[in-house]
Design a protein around this motif. Structure first.
Motif, PDB file in Angstrom:
ATOM      1  N   THR A  44       0.805  -1.223   0.000  1.00  0.00           N
ATOM      2  CA  THR A  44       0.000   0.000   0.000  1.00  0.00           C
ATOM      3  C   THR A  44       0.833   1.265   0.000  1.00  0.00           C
ATOM      4  O   THR A  44       0.410   2.280  -0.551  1.00  0.00           O
ATOM      5  N   GLN A  45       2.005   1.233   0.629  1.00  0.00           N
ATOM      6  CA  GLN A  45       2.821   2.436   0.680  1.00  0.00           C
ATOM      7  C   GLN A  45       4.293   2.085   0.520  1.00  0.00           C
ATOM      8  O   GLN A  45       4.706   0.948   0.723  1.00  0.00           O
ATOM      9  N   CYS A  46       5.089   3.079   0.160  1.00  0.00           N
ATOM     10  CA  CYS A  46       6.512   2.897  -0.097  1.00  0.00           C
ATOM     11  C   CYS A  46       7.272   2.684   1.197  1.00  0.00           C
ATOM     12  O   CYS A  46       7.023   3.393   2.198  1.00  0.00           O
ATOM     13  N   ASP A  47       8.189   1.710   1.210  1.00  0.00           N
ATOM     14  CA  ASP A  47       8.991   1.449   2.399  1.00  0.00           C
ATOM     15  C   ASP A  47       9.978   2.576   2.682  1.00  0.00           C
ATOM     16  O   ASP A  47      10.389   2.777   3.824  1.00  0.00           O
ATOM     17  N   SER A  48      10.384   3.297   1.658  1.00  0.00           N
ATOM     18  CA  SER A  48      11.411   4.322   1.811  1.00  0.00           C
ATOM     19  C   SER A  48      10.848   5.667   2.256  1.00  0.00           C
ATOM     20  O   SER A  48      11.284   6.237   3.258  1.00  0.00           O
ATOM     21  N   CYS A  49       9.846   6.155   1.510  1.00  0.00           N
ATOM     22  CA  CYS A  49       9.331   7.500   1.807  1.00  0.00           C
ATOM     23  C   CYS A  49       7.928   7.501   2.405  1.00  0.00           C
ATOM     24  O   CYS A  49       7.447   8.540   2.873  1.00  0.00           O
ATOM     25  N   GLY A  50       7.252   6.350   2.388  1.00  0.00           N
ATOM     26  CA  GLY A  50       5.919   6.272   2.982  1.00  0.00           C
ATOM     27  C   GLY A  50       4.799   6.754   2.087  1.00  0.00           C
ATOM     28  O   GLY A  50       3.641   6.818   2.519  1.00  0.00           O
ATOM     29  N   SER A  51       5.092   7.109   0.828  1.00  0.00           N
ATOM     30  CA  SER A  51       4.053   7.602  -0.081  1.00  0.00           C
ATOM     31  C   SER A  51       3.112   6.475  -0.505  1.00  0.00           C
ATOM     32  O   SER A  51       3.500   5.306  -0.547  1.00  0.00           O
ATOM     33  N   LYS A  52       1.876   6.852  -0.848  1.00  0.00           N
ATOM     34  CA  LYS A  52       0.913   5.877  -1.321  1.00  0.00           C
ATOM     35  C   LYS A  52       1.287   5.428  -2.723  1.00  0.00           C
ATOM     36  O   LYS A  52       1.604   6.246  -3.587  1.00  0.00           O
ATOM     37  N   LEU A  53       1.257   4.106  -2.955  1.00  0.00           N
ATOM     38  CA  LEU A  53       1.685   3.557  -4.233  1.00  0.00           C
ATOM     39  C   LEU A  53       0.602   3.702  -5.297  1.00  0.00           C
ATOM     40  O   LEU A  53      -0.602   3.643  -4.996  1.00  0.00           O
ATOM     41  N   HIS A  54       1.039   3.874  -6.544  1.00  0.00           N
ATOM     42  CA  HIS A  54       0.140   3.944  -7.684  1.00  0.00           C
ATOM     43  C   HIS A  54       0.278   2.680  -8.527  1.00  0.00           C
ATOM     44  O   HIS A  54       1.345   2.071  -8.581  1.00  0.00           O
ATOM     45  N   VAL A  55      -0.809   2.309  -9.195  1.00  0.00           N
ATOM     46  CA  VAL A  55      -0.767   1.136 -10.067  1.00  0.00           C
ATOM     47  C   VAL A  55       0.117   1.444 -11.267  1.00  0.00           C
ATOM     48  O   VAL A  55      -0.063   2.480 -11.939  1.00  0.00           O
ATOM     49  N   ASN A  56       1.051   0.538 -11.538  1.00  0.00           N
ATOM     50  CA  ASN A  56       1.938   0.713 -12.686  1.00  0.00           C
ATOM     51  C   ASN A  56       1.486  -0.134 -13.883  1.00  0.00           C
ATOM     52  O   ASN A  56       1.394   0.345 -15.001  1.00  0.00           O
ATOM     53  N   SER A  57       1.201  -1.436 -13.604  1.00  0.00           N
ATOM     54  CA  SER A  57       0.733  -2.317 -14.678  1.00  0.00           C
ATOM     55  C   SER A  57       0.117  -3.567 -14.072  1.00  0.00           C
ATOM     56  O   SER A  57       0.304  -3.861 -12.897  1.00  0.00           O
ATOM     57  N   HIS A  58      -0.628  -4.294 -14.908  1.00  0.00           N
ATOM     58  CA  HIS A  58      -1.221  -5.567 -14.504  1.00  0.00           C
ATOM     59  C   HIS A  58      -0.561  -6.694 -15.291  1.00  0.00           C
ATOM     60  O   HIS A  58      -0.150  -6.497 -16.441  1.00  0.00           O
ATOM     61  N   HIS A  59      -0.492  -7.847 -14.661  1.00  0.00           N
ATOM     62  CA  HIS A  59       0.191  -8.966 -15.303  1.00  0.00           C
ATOM     63  C   HIS A  59      -0.420 -10.275 -14.815  1.00  0.00           C
ATOM     64  O   HIS A  59      -0.901 -10.366 -13.677  1.00  0.00           O
ATOM     65  N   THR A  60      -0.424 -11.288 -15.669  1.00  0.00           N
ATOM     66  CA  THR A  60      -0.901 -12.619 -15.291  1.00  0.00           C
ATOM     67  C   THR A  60       0.298 -13.534 -15.079  1.00  0.00           C
ATOM     68  O   THR A  60       1.106 -13.719 -16.004  1.00  0.00           O
ATOM     69  N   ARG A  61       0.412 -14.079 -13.888  1.00  0.00           N
ATOM     70  CA  ARG A  61       1.496 -14.996 -13.571  1.00  0.00           C
ATOM     71  C   ARG A  61       1.000 -16.434 -13.631  1.00  0.00           C
ATOM     72  O   ARG A  61      -0.113 -16.732 -13.175  1.00  0.00           O
TER      73      ARG A  61
END
Length: 396
Positions: A44-61
């Motif tokens: 949910t948030q960045c370990d380094s700066c604490g910012s809320k994460l944004h969706v970058n891409s979707h993928h099927t594994r």
């Protein structure tokens, strides 16, 4: 197919719900809670700066498991501030691997419990791969298993370091030679042929181990065949950081100069004992070379043997001097066997060595803890040599 009745495998029971086959998945313990395997955890948030994460891409594994090939829709995330990338975590799968952990475990069971060699593992692989992947009879790959076990070993080591290991205020340290690598591969790497003398020097590494009396290995260091004091310093510094110095009352080792120097530098206030187990064993060896049993040893030789043993176990210089004088008298006055003469010559050698340690404040210790540990390590190394990988035993 084997003959006779075969027990039903109930580990993958299937039920039918509304005309569909349902396979219940096992639960996996994650941070004190159980979750179904292949559950997805999204950051949910960045370990380094604490910012809320944004969706970058979707993928099927697509993940191969004992339950078939699992299709999972995962999301890749991006921190808008520091541009750090994240991905969904799949329970029961190591990182971005294509195989689930329980599939690796099954391969390990087939590889070892199946007692199969590298050449016929494909046949035994048919017992669990049919219907799971498109190629029936997939053999467990020894290199993949070895790398997977290395990852598990790192986790196990960290768990061990996080535990409070109890010990009787005494640590045992010793080194042992381990054969390293293969000659042809080493010659290809350095680009030249090795003579027998050069290969003899290069084929060995030394592994130095720190353990408790209960034979719990706390840490180890792989060094050159004859290491310097500086080569062992990191090992003892790690031990010092792990255990407060006031909890370590005594360190036991042999007469290895590198160990003695490193202990003196890192643990100057801790009592250092030198192990005399191998000295007693060397004395016994000289008698068993001539006599097949204790009953065959003459009385004069038994007296001499006992006196030499007392010399080795002497905890003061005065006691050691008294015993060596008696041994010298026996050598001149008694009729002794060749075994006793050899033992007396050995006693003269260790007398001056042990006295020098006693003058430095060392105390003798009789314990075969490290002998038993290295016996186990050597057995493991011999077994693991079947994995001829580039990053296998050469890094052990």
């Amino acid at each position: 197919m084997g003959k006779g009745n075969i027990a039903i495998d109930k580990s993958m029971i299937k039920t039918i719900v509304d005309g569909k086959i349902i396979i219940p998945l096992p639960k996996v313990l994650v941070e004190n809670r159980y979750y179904p395997m292949f559950s997805i955890f999204s950051p949910t948030q960045c370990d380094s700066c604490g910012s809320k994460l944004h969706v970058n891409s979707h993928h099927t594994r697509f993940i191969i498991s004992r339950y078939g090939t699992i299709s999972l829709n995962v999301t890749y995330w991006l921190c808008p501030t520091c541009k750090k990338h994240y991905h969904d975590r799949v329970i029961g799968v190591q990182g971005s691997a294509n195989y689930s952990s329980e599939y690796y475990d099954t391969q390990i069971n087939v590889r070892y419990d199946g007692r199969c060699s590298l050449h016929n593992s494909r046949r035994i692989g048919e017992t669990y791969t049919e219907g799971v992947i498109n190629v029936c009879g997939r053999a467990p790959c020894p290199t993949s298993l070895w790398l997977y076990e290395q990852k598990l070993a790192k986790l196990s080591k960290q768990e061990l370091l996080n535990q409070g290991v109890s010990f009787e205020e005494t640590l045992y340290v010793d080194g042992n030679w381990i054969k390293n690598g293969w000659k042809k591969k080493l010659e290809e790497f350095i680009g030249t042929k090795l003579t027998k003398k050069e290969w003899k020097k290069m084929r060995y590494k030394s592994v130095y181990v720190v353990a408790t009396k209960e034979k719990v290995i706390l840490d180890f260091e792989v060094t050159e065949r004859l290491p310097t004091i500086e080569a062992l310093m990191p090992l003892f510094i790690r031990i010092k950081n792990r255990f407060p110095e006031d909890k370590i009352k005594k360190i036991v080792s042999d007469e290895d100069k590198a160990i003695i120097g490193a202990v003196k530098m890192v643990f100057p206030e801790v009592t250092h004992s030198f192990c005399v187990f191998h000295q007693l064993k060397n004395v016994s060896k000289r008698y068993y070379e001539e006599f097949s049993s204790v009953e065959e040893i003459p009385d004069n030789d038994k007296i001499t043997y006992n006196e030499i043993s007392q010399l080795i176990l002497s905890d003061t210089v005065i006691s050691a001097v008294a015993h060596i004088q008696k041994i010298r008298e026996f050598n001149s006055d008694l009729e002794l066997s060749e075994a006793s003469h050899k033992a007396i010559s050995y006693a003269e050698e260790i007398f001056s060595k042990n006295v020098s340690f006693l003058k430095k404040g060392f105390t003798p210790e009789t314990d075969n803890t490290m002998e038993q540990i290295f016996s186990l390590i050597c057995d493991i190394v011999d077994k693991v040599r079947s994995f001829k990988t580039d990053n296998g035993l050469t890094n052990f």
